[in-house]
Design a protein around this motif. Structure first.
Motif, PDB file in Angstrom:
ATOM      1  N   MET A  21       0.816  -1.202   0.000  1.00 26.54           N
ATOM      2  CA  MET A  21       0.000   0.000   0.000  1.00 26.54           C
ATOM      3  C   MET A  21       0.861   1.268   0.000  1.00 26.54           C
ATOM      4  SD  MET A  21      -3.159   0.750   2.567  1.00 26.54           S
ATOM      5  CE  MET A  21      -2.140   0.788   4.015  1.00 26.54           C
ATOM      6  N   PHE A  22       2.009   1.251   0.699  1.00 27.79           N
ATOM      7  CA  PHE A  22       2.856   2.440   0.785  1.00 27.79           C
ATOM      8  C   PHE A  22       3.395   2.885  -0.577  1.00 27.79           C
ATOM      9  CE2 PHE A  22       7.212   4.092   1.248  1.00 27.79           C
ATOM     10  CZ  PHE A  22       6.899   5.329   1.768  1.00 27.79           C
ATOM     11  N   PRO A  23       4.003   1.979  -1.370  1.00 24.87           N
ATOM     12  CA  PRO A  23       4.488   2.455  -2.679  1.00 24.87           C
ATOM     13  C   PRO A  23       3.373   2.929  -3.604  1.00 24.87           C
ATOM     14  CG  PRO A  23       5.431   0.314  -2.153  1.00 24.87           C
ATOM     15  CD  PRO A  23       4.409   0.605  -1.117  1.00 24.87           C
ATOM     16  N   MET A  24       2.231   2.285  -3.562  1.00 23.87           N
ATOM     17  CA  MET A  24       1.135   2.703  -4.435  1.00 23.87           C
ATOM     18  C   MET A  24       0.611   4.087  -4.036  1.00 23.87           C
ATOM     19  SD  MET A  24       0.682   0.664  -6.808  1.00 23.87           S
ATOM     20  CE  MET A  24       2.273  -0.090  -6.951  1.00 23.87           C
ATOM     21  N   LEU A  25       0.510   4.330  -2.729  1.00 29.88           N
ATOM     22  CA  LEU A  25       0.099   5.660  -2.282  1.00 29.88           C
ATOM     23  C   LEU A  25       1.150   6.703  -2.620  1.00 29.88           C
ATOM     24  CD1 LEU A  25      -1.542   4.917   1.181  1.00 29.88           C
ATOM     25  CD2 LEU A  25      -2.667   5.700  -0.899  1.00 29.88           C
ATOM     26  N   LEU A  26       2.423   6.331  -2.497  1.00 23.29           N
ATOM     27  CA  LEU A  26       3.508   7.249  -2.809  1.00 23.29           C
ATOM     28  C   LEU A  26       3.454   7.654  -4.271  1.00 23.29           C
ATOM     29  CD1 LEU A  26       6.148   8.468  -1.540  1.00 23.29           C
ATOM     30  CD2 LEU A  26       7.325   6.538  -2.556  1.00 23.29           C
ATOM     31  N   ILE A  27       3.266   6.677  -5.144  1.00 22.06           N
ATOM     32  CA  ILE A  27       3.206   6.973  -6.575  1.00 22.06           C
ATOM     33  C   ILE A  27       1.919   7.718  -6.909  1.00 22.06           C
ATOM     34  CG2 ILE A  27       3.060   5.919  -8.867  1.00 22.06           C
ATOM     35  CD1 ILE A  27       4.898   3.688  -7.750  1.00 22.06           C
ATOM     36  N   GLY A  28       0.814   7.314  -6.290  1.00 21.31           N
ATOM     37  CA  GLY A  28      -0.468   7.940  -6.600  1.00 21.31           C
ATOM     38  C   GLY A  28      -0.571   9.371  -6.120  1.00 21.31           C
ATOM     39  N   LEU A  29      -0.029   9.661  -4.948  1.00 22.30           N
ATOM     40  CA  LEU A  29      -0.149  11.007  -4.393  1.00 22.30           C
ATOM     41  C   LEU A  29       0.903  11.968  -4.921  1.00 22.30           C
ATOM     42  CD1 LEU A  29      -1.011  10.158  -0.688  1.00 22.30           C
ATOM     43  CD2 LEU A  29      -2.551  10.954  -2.476  1.00 22.30           C
ATOM     44  N   LEU A  30       2.092  11.467  -5.205  1.00 23.15           N
ATOM     45  CA  LEU A  30       3.167  12.351  -5.639  1.00 23.15           C
ATOM     46  C   LEU A  30       3.434  12.305  -7.134  1.00 23.15           C
ATOM     47  CD1 LEU A  30       5.696  11.754  -2.734  1.00 23.15           C
ATOM     48  CD2 LEU A  30       4.096  13.645  -3.015  1.00 23.15           C
ATOM     49  N   GLY A  31       2.829  11.370  -7.839  1.00 23.95           N
ATOM     50  CA  GLY A  31       2.992  11.291  -9.288  1.00 23.95           C
ATOM     51  C   GLY A  31       4.387  10.843  -9.685  1.00 23.95           C
ATOM     52  N   PHE A  32       4.950  11.532 -10.657  1.00 30.70           N
ATOM     53  CA  PHE A  32       6.272  11.146 -11.153  1.00 30.70           C
ATOM     54  C   PHE A  32       7.350  11.372 -10.103  1.00 30.70           C
ATOM     55  CE2 PHE A  32       4.064  12.061 -15.208  1.00 30.70           C
ATOM     56  CZ  PHE A  32       4.127  10.780 -15.724  1.00 30.70           C
ATOM     57  N   PHE A  33       7.173  12.370  -9.241  1.00 35.59           N
ATOM     58  CA  PHE A  33       8.137  12.595  -8.168  1.00 35.59           C
ATOM     59  C   PHE A  33       8.136  11.404  -7.208  1.00 35.59           C
ATOM     60  CE2 PHE A  33       9.542  14.716  -4.194  1.00 35.59           C
ATOM     61  CZ  PHE A  33      10.807  15.057  -4.637  1.00 35.59           C
ATOM     62  N   GLY A  34       6.982  10.798  -6.954  1.00 33.46           N
ATOM     63  CA  GLY A  34       6.901   9.601  -6.128  1.00 33.46           C
ATOM     64  C   GLY A  34       7.599   8.422  -6.776  1.00 33.46           C
ATOM     65  N   LEU A  35       7.523   8.339  -8.100  1.00 34.08           N
ATOM     66  CA  LEU A  35       8.228   7.290  -8.822  1.00 34.08           C
ATOM     67  C   LEU A  35       9.738   7.460  -8.679  1.00 34.08           C
ATOM     68  CD1 LEU A  35       7.279   4.925 -10.618  1.00 34.08           C
ATOM     69  CD2 LEU A  35       7.697   6.390 -12.575  1.00 34.08           C
ATOM     70  N   ILE A  36      10.202   8.684  -8.716  1.00 33.13           N
ATOM     71  CA  ILE A  36      11.630   8.963  -8.529  1.00 33.13           C
ATOM     72  C   ILE A  36      12.053   8.597  -7.113  1.00 33.13           C
ATOM     73  CG2 ILE A  36      13.346  10.805  -8.448  1.00 33.13           C
ATOM     74  CD1 ILE A  36      11.733  12.196 -10.683  1.00 33.13           C
ATOM     75  N   ILE A  37      11.256   8.951  -6.115  1.00 29.25           N
ATOM     76  CA  ILE A  37      11.582   8.622  -4.726  1.00 29.25           C
ATOM     77  C   ILE A  37      11.617   7.109  -4.530  1.00 29.25           C
ATOM     78  CG2 ILE A  37      10.727   8.735  -2.352  1.00 29.25           C
ATOM     79  CD1 ILE A  37       9.733  11.537  -2.970  1.00 29.25           C
ATOM     80  N   PHE A  38      10.662   6.401  -5.112  1.00 32.18           N
ATOM     81  CA  PHE A  38      10.632   4.950  -4.999  1.00 32.18           C
ATOM     82  C   PHE A  38      11.860   4.333  -5.674  1.00 32.18           C
ATOM     83  CE2 PHE A  38       8.781   0.720  -6.066  1.00 32.18           C
ATOM     84  CZ  PHE A  38       8.644   0.291  -4.765  1.00 32.18           C
ATOM     85  N   GLY A  39      12.291   4.894  -6.793  1.00 35.57           N
ATOM     86  CA  GLY A  39      13.506   4.420  -7.464  1.00 35.57           C
ATOM     87  C   GLY A  39      14.743   4.647  -6.619  1.00 35.57           C
ATOM     88  N   ILE A  40      14.822   5.802  -5.971  1.00 34.78           N
ATOM     89  CA  ILE A  40      15.951   6.090  -5.091  1.00 34.78           C
ATOM     90  C   ILE A  40      15.971   5.115  -3.919  1.00 34.78           C
ATOM     91  CG2 ILE A  40      16.891   7.801  -3.470  1.00 34.78           C
ATOM     92  CD1 ILE A  40      15.948   9.960  -5.469  1.00 34.78           C
ATOM     93  N   LEU A  41      14.806   4.801  -3.381  1.00 30.53           N
ATOM     94  CA  LEU A  41      14.734   3.826  -2.283  1.00 30.53           C
ATOM     95  C   LEU A  41      15.186   2.443  -2.751  1.00 30.53           C
ATOM     96  CD1 LEU A  41      11.381   4.833  -0.553  1.00 30.53           C
ATOM     97  CD2 LEU A  41      13.694   5.136   0.321  1.00 30.53           C
ATOM     98  N   LEU A  42      14.820   2.052  -3.968  1.00 32.49           N
ATOM     99  CA  LEU A  42      15.267   0.760  -4.492  1.00 32.49           C
ATOM    100  C   LEU A  42      16.775   0.718  -4.690  1.00 32.49           C
ATOM    101  CD1 LEU A  42      12.695  -0.510  -7.133  1.00 32.49           C
ATOM    102  CD2 LEU A  42      13.413  -1.607  -5.043  1.00 32.49           C
ATOM    103  N   VAL A  43      17.355   1.798  -5.164  1.00 37.68           N
ATOM    104  CA  VAL A  43      18.802   1.856  -5.326  1.00 37.68           C
ATOM    105  C   VAL A  43      19.482   1.752  -3.962  1.00 37.68           C
ATOM    106  CG1 VAL A  43      20.717   3.348  -5.999  1.00 37.68           C
ATOM    107  CG2 VAL A  43      18.766   3.094  -7.510  1.00 37.68           C
ATOM    108  N   CYS A  44      18.942   2.428  -2.966  1.00 37.60           N
ATOM    109  CA  CYS A  44      19.518   2.353  -1.614  1.00 37.60           C
ATOM    110  C   CYS A  44      19.438   0.932  -1.053  1.00 37.60           C
ATOM    111  CB  CYS A  44      18.801   3.320  -0.675  1.00 37.60           C
ATOM    112  SG  CYS A  44      19.130   5.047  -1.025  1.00 37.60           S
TER     113      CYS A  44
END
Length: 108
Positions: A21-44
């Motif tokens: 639920m957290f990644p979907m809300l992150l992407i849904g609420l923040l849009g492309f910026f949420g996708l970038i944040i999720f990508g940074i978290l995956l790299v970390c």
């Protein structure tokens, strides 16, 4: 024959839903910026996994000293498996970051 309720099927899937639920809300609420944040978290996560694998390998060598060939091969196999999965996480994170940046400039 008694029919079981379908809600019993959903109970084991509840933790998976709550974690996803957290990644979907992150992407849904923040849009492309949420996708970038999720990508940074995956790299970390990928970098952390690789560093932990190398740390465990080095700790095994330091604590137990020189190992036989079969033990060393097992240790190297575990190191390579962890490194491969870490590289896949890094690539997925970089792809998400690139998709977020391209989407931000293309749609924005």
């Amino acid at each position: 024959m008694r029919r079981q309720s379908e809600t019993l099927l959903l109970v084991p899937l509840l933790p998976i839903f709550l974690l996803g639920m957290f990644p979907m809300l992150l992407i849904g609420l923040l849009g492309f910026f949420g996708l970038i944040i999720f990508g940074i978290l995956l790299v970390c996560v990928g970098l952390t996994l690789a560093l932990e694998a190398h740390g465990e390998f080095n700790e095994e060598i330091i604590v137990h000293g020189f190992a036989r060939g079969s033990e060393r091969a097992t240790q190297l196999s575990h190191l390579h498996a962890a490194t491969r999965s870490a590289v896949l996480l890094d690539l997925a994170g970089i792809a998400l970051i690139a998709a977020g940046i391209l989407g931000f400039f293309w749609a924005g």
